[in-house]
Design a protein around this motif. Structure first.
Motif, PDB file in Angstrom:
ATOM      1  N   ASN A 271      38.870  -7.933 -64.502  1.00 36.24           N
ATOM      2  CA  ASN A 271      38.497  -7.791 -63.186  1.00 36.24           C
ATOM      3  C   ASN A 271      37.196  -7.323 -63.086  1.00 36.24           C
ATOM      4  O   ASN A 271      36.510  -7.529 -61.931  1.00 36.24           O
ATOM      5  CB  ASN A 271      39.654  -7.448 -62.366  1.00 36.24           C
ATOM      6  N   SER A 272      36.892  -6.281 -63.947  1.00 33.06           N
ATOM      7  CA  SER A 272      35.525  -5.728 -63.810  1.00 33.06           C
ATOM      8  C   SER A 272      34.464  -6.398 -64.502  1.00 33.06           C
ATOM      9  O   SER A 272      34.469  -6.052 -65.608  1.00 33.06           O
ATOM     10  CB  SER A 272      35.650  -4.357 -64.114  1.00 33.06           C
ATOM     11  N   PRO A 273      33.619  -7.224 -64.058  1.00 32.63           N
ATOM     12  CA  PRO A 273      32.392  -7.850 -64.800  1.00 32.63           C
ATOM     13  C   PRO A 273      31.417  -6.695 -65.296  1.00 32.63           C
ATOM     14  O   PRO A 273      30.789  -7.312 -66.450  1.00 32.63           O
ATOM     15  CB  PRO A 273      31.756  -8.779 -63.677  1.00 32.63           C
ATOM     16  N   SER A 274      31.195  -5.649 -64.789  1.00 35.82           N
ATOM     17  CA  SER A 274      30.351  -4.824 -65.518  1.00 35.82           C
ATOM     18  C   SER A 274      30.873  -3.155 -65.266  1.00 35.82           C
ATOM     19  O   SER A 274      31.828  -3.014 -64.250  1.00 35.82           O
ATOM     20  CB  SER A 274      29.045  -4.815 -64.571  1.00 35.82           C
ATOM     21  N   LEU A 275      30.630  -2.203 -66.056  1.00 38.18           N
ATOM     22  CA  LEU A 275      30.792  -0.923 -65.912  1.00 38.18           C
ATOM     23  C   LEU A 275      29.522  -0.235 -66.631  1.00 38.18           C
ATOM     24  O   LEU A 275      29.125  -0.472 -67.713  1.00 38.18           O
ATOM     25  CB  LEU A 275      32.024  -0.685 -66.738  1.00 38.18           C
ATOM     26  N   SER A 276      29.642   1.001 -65.701  1.00 34.74           N
ATOM     27  CA  SER A 276      28.138   1.897 -66.116  1.00 34.74           C
ATOM     28  C   SER A 276      28.715   3.128 -66.409  1.00 34.74           C
ATOM     29  O   SER A 276      29.511   3.740 -65.602  1.00 34.74           O
ATOM     30  CB  SER A 276      27.137   1.887 -65.110  1.00 34.74           C
TER      31      SER A 276
ATOM     32  N   ASP B 203      27.229   1.663 -77.748  1.00 39.39           N
ATOM     33  CA  ASP B 203      28.419   0.939 -77.228  1.00 39.39           C
ATOM     34  C   ASP B 203      28.209  -0.079 -76.212  1.00 39.39           C
ATOM     35  O   ASP B 203      28.802  -0.701 -75.710  1.00 39.39           O
ATOM     36  CB  ASP B 203      29.494   1.972 -76.810  1.00 39.39           C
ATOM     37  N   SER B 204      26.683  -0.076 -75.548  1.00 37.11           N
ATOM     38  CA  SER B 204      26.608  -1.125 -74.256  1.00 37.11           C
ATOM     39  C   SER B 204      26.615  -2.475 -75.035  1.00 37.11           C
ATOM     40  O   SER B 204      26.014  -2.906 -76.097  1.00 37.11           O
ATOM     41  CB  SER B 204      25.298  -0.783 -74.097  1.00 37.11           C
ATOM     42  N   ALA B 205      27.464  -3.348 -74.524  1.00 32.83           N
ATOM     43  CA  ALA B 205      27.790  -4.465 -74.910  1.00 32.83           C
ATOM     44  C   ALA B 205      28.940  -5.238 -73.972  1.00 32.83           C
ATOM     45  O   ALA B 205      29.342  -4.664 -73.152  1.00 32.83           O
ATOM     46  CB  ALA B 205      28.418  -4.632 -76.269  1.00 32.83           C
ATOM     47  N   VAL B 206      29.158  -6.540 -74.217  1.00 36.73           N
ATOM     48  CA  VAL B 206      30.397  -7.227 -73.599  1.00 36.73           C
ATOM     49  C   VAL B 206      31.501  -6.901 -74.197  1.00 36.73           C
ATOM     50  O   VAL B 206      31.564  -7.132 -75.453  1.00 36.73           O
ATOM     51  CB  VAL B 206      29.991  -8.420 -73.166  1.00 36.73           C
ATOM     52  N   TYR B 207      32.424  -6.494 -73.776  1.00 34.43           N
ATOM     53  CA  TYR B 207      33.932  -6.224 -74.127  1.00 34.43           C
ATOM     54  C   TYR B 207      34.895  -7.276 -73.479  1.00 34.43           C
ATOM     55  O   TYR B 207      35.111  -7.647 -72.337  1.00 34.43           O
ATOM     56  CB  TYR B 207      34.360  -4.984 -73.785  1.00 34.43           C
ATOM     57  N   PHE B 208      35.380  -8.139 -74.821  1.00 30.83           N
ATOM     58  CA  PHE B 208      36.559  -8.950 -74.519  1.00 30.83           C
ATOM     59  C   PHE B 208      37.876  -8.650 -74.861  1.00 30.83           C
ATOM     60  O   PHE B 208      38.114  -7.963 -75.921  1.00 30.83           O
ATOM     61  CB  PHE B 208      36.084 -10.372 -75.117  1.00 30.83           C
ATOM     62  N   CYS B 209      38.755  -8.777 -73.802  1.00 30.97           N
ATOM     63  CA  CYS B 209      40.055  -8.544 -74.224  1.00 30.97           C
ATOM     64  C   CYS B 209      40.757  -9.989 -74.714  1.00 30.97           C
ATOM     65  O   CYS B 209      40.305 -10.742 -74.004  1.00 30.97           O
ATOM     66  CB  CYS B 209      40.880  -8.130 -72.918  1.00 30.97           C
TER      67      CYS B 209
ATOM     68  N   THR C 167      33.925  -7.708 -69.733  1.00 26.42           N
ATOM     69  CA  THR C 167      33.215  -6.623 -68.997  1.00 26.42           C
ATOM     70  C   THR C 167      32.076  -6.081 -69.683  1.00 26.42           C
ATOM     71  O   THR C 167      31.966  -6.002 -70.960  1.00 26.42           O
ATOM     72  CB  THR C 167      34.246  -5.582 -68.992  1.00 26.42           C
ATOM     73  N   GLN C 168      31.018  -6.189 -69.099  1.00 24.56           N
ATOM     74  CA  GLN C 168      29.611  -5.757 -69.630  1.00 24.56           C
ATOM     75  C   GLN C 168      29.591  -4.287 -69.420  1.00 24.56           C
ATOM     76  O   GLN C 168      29.312  -3.716 -68.387  1.00 24.56           O
ATOM     77  CB  GLN C 168      28.557  -6.324 -68.709  1.00 24.56           C
ATOM     78  N   LEU C 169      29.763  -3.446 -70.539  1.00 26.36           N
ATOM     79  CA  LEU C 169      29.597  -2.069 -70.684  1.00 26.36           C
ATOM     80  C   LEU C 169      28.091  -1.570 -70.889  1.00 26.36           C
ATOM     81  O   LEU C 169      27.481  -1.874 -71.600  1.00 26.36           O
ATOM     82  CB  LEU C 169      30.507  -1.404 -71.404  1.00 26.36           C
ATOM     83  N   LYS C 170      27.682  -0.630 -69.871  1.00 27.08           N
ATOM     84  CA  LYS C 170      26.308  -0.206 -70.061  1.00 27.08           C
ATOM     85  C   LYS C 170      26.435   1.352 -70.351  1.00 27.08           C
ATOM     86  O   LYS C 170      27.021   1.916 -69.320  1.00 27.08           O
ATOM     87  CB  LYS C 170      25.358  -0.462 -68.939  1.00 27.08           C
ATOM     88  N   VAL C 171      26.087   1.985 -71.440  1.00 29.59           N
ATOM     89  CA  VAL C 171      26.233   3.314 -71.650  1.00 29.59           C
ATOM     90  C   VAL C 171      24.482   3.969 -71.290  1.00 29.59           C
ATOM     91  O   VAL C 171      23.854   3.645 -72.070  1.00 29.59           O
ATOM     92  CB  VAL C 171      26.882   3.777 -72.805  1.00 29.59           C
ATOM     93  N   GLU C 172      24.539   4.648 -70.160  1.00 31.77           N
ATOM     94  CA  GLU C 172      23.265   5.405 -70.051  1.00 31.77           C
ATOM     95  C   GLU C 172      22.974   6.671 -70.587  1.00 31.77           C
ATOM     96  O   GLU C 172      24.007   7.388 -70.511  1.00 31.77           O
ATOM     97  CB  GLU C 172      23.027   5.219 -68.525  1.00 31.77           C
ATOM     98  N   LEU C 173      21.728   6.946 -70.733  1.00 33.17           N
ATOM     99  CA  LEU C 173      21.619   8.090 -71.389  1.00 33.17           C
ATOM    100  C   LEU C 173      21.606   9.355 -70.164  1.00 33.17           C
ATOM    101  O   LEU C 173      21.365   9.075 -69.188  1.00 33.17           O
ATOM    102  CB  LEU C 173      20.022   8.311 -72.098  1.00 33.17           C
TER     103      LEU C 173
END
Lengths: 113, 113
Positions: free
Chosen positions: A7-12, A84-90, A107-113
């Motif tokens: 349900n979360s298309p993106s996560l930062s 780890d920034s990538a799209v994660y599929f369950c 879910t598109q994960l973005k890991v920020e510095l």
């Protein structure tokens, strides 16, 4: 009918913190679950899996939790890294049903510095 | 190479043309799968082979789609009389056996004009 939902298309998340990616499913017959990671223009790469007879599986920085009664699983990444920034599929599998994977929408994960 | 290889990486065709997409699985992998991934969606199952036998083709969207794996290794997905809705990334995956994780190729991006 979307049998696997993310349900979360993106996560930062900030580098070093925990990333938690969630996944829900509707088909109680699914008995094996996997997480895949996908970089742009590449195919999905297998990350970690869990059988329905377990509630937790850990591999290095990655842990998958399964709550069968809630039909919910989650992927924890600790500590999160920029790579780890990538799209994660369950994905879910019915092992007696031809082994085809049913994927969530990612879910598109973005890991920020 | 050691991974699943797909060719071509990109294919542009005019509506009505036939196309053929190739998949070279990891050597020794018995199981082979084809998936279709539309933009912003997760991969969706098309068909499954165990060696040369096509055990499940329930995901093929129409009789214009045909897949084969005549010698139990290389597989070809053919789409006849292509339509614009066939535009997607077509992913191939292979696994050593039914209970092992599927390893994906980088896909063929098909664009129908």
């Amino acid at each position: 009918d979307q049998q696997v939902k993310q349900n979360s298309p993106s996560l930062s998340v900030q580098e070093g913190r925990i990333s938690i990616l969630n996944c829900d499913y509707t088909n109680s017959m699914f008995d094996y679950f996997l997480w895949y990671k996908k970089y742009p223009a590449e195919g999905p790469t297998f990350l970690i899996s869990i059988s329905s007879i377990k509630d937790k599986n850990e591999d290095g920085r990655f842990t998958v939790f399964l709550n069968k009664s809630a039909k919910h699983l989650s992927l924890h990444i600790v500590p999160s890294q920029p790579g780890d920034s990538a799209v994660y599929f369950c994905a879910a599998l019915l092992t007696g049903g031809g082994n085809k994977l049913t994927f969530g929408t990612g879910t598109q994960l973005k890991v920020e510095l | 190479g050691a991974g699943v290889s797909q060719s071509p990486r990109y294919k542009v065709a005019k509506r009505g043309q036939d196309v053929a997409l190739r998949c070279d699985p990891i050597s020794g992998h018995v199981s082979l799968f084809w998936y279709q991934q539309a933009l912003g969606q997760g991969p969706e199952f098309l068909t499954y082979f165990q060696n040369e036998a096509q055990l499940d083709k329930s995901g093929l969207p129409s009789d214009r789609f045909f897949a084969e794996r005549p010698e139990g290794s290389v597989s070809t997905l053919k789409i006849q009389r292509t339509q614009q809705e066939d535009s997607a990334v077509y992913l191939c995956a292979s696994s050593l056996s039914w209970d092992q994780p599927q390893h994906f190729g980088d896909g063929t991006r098909l664009s129908i004009l």
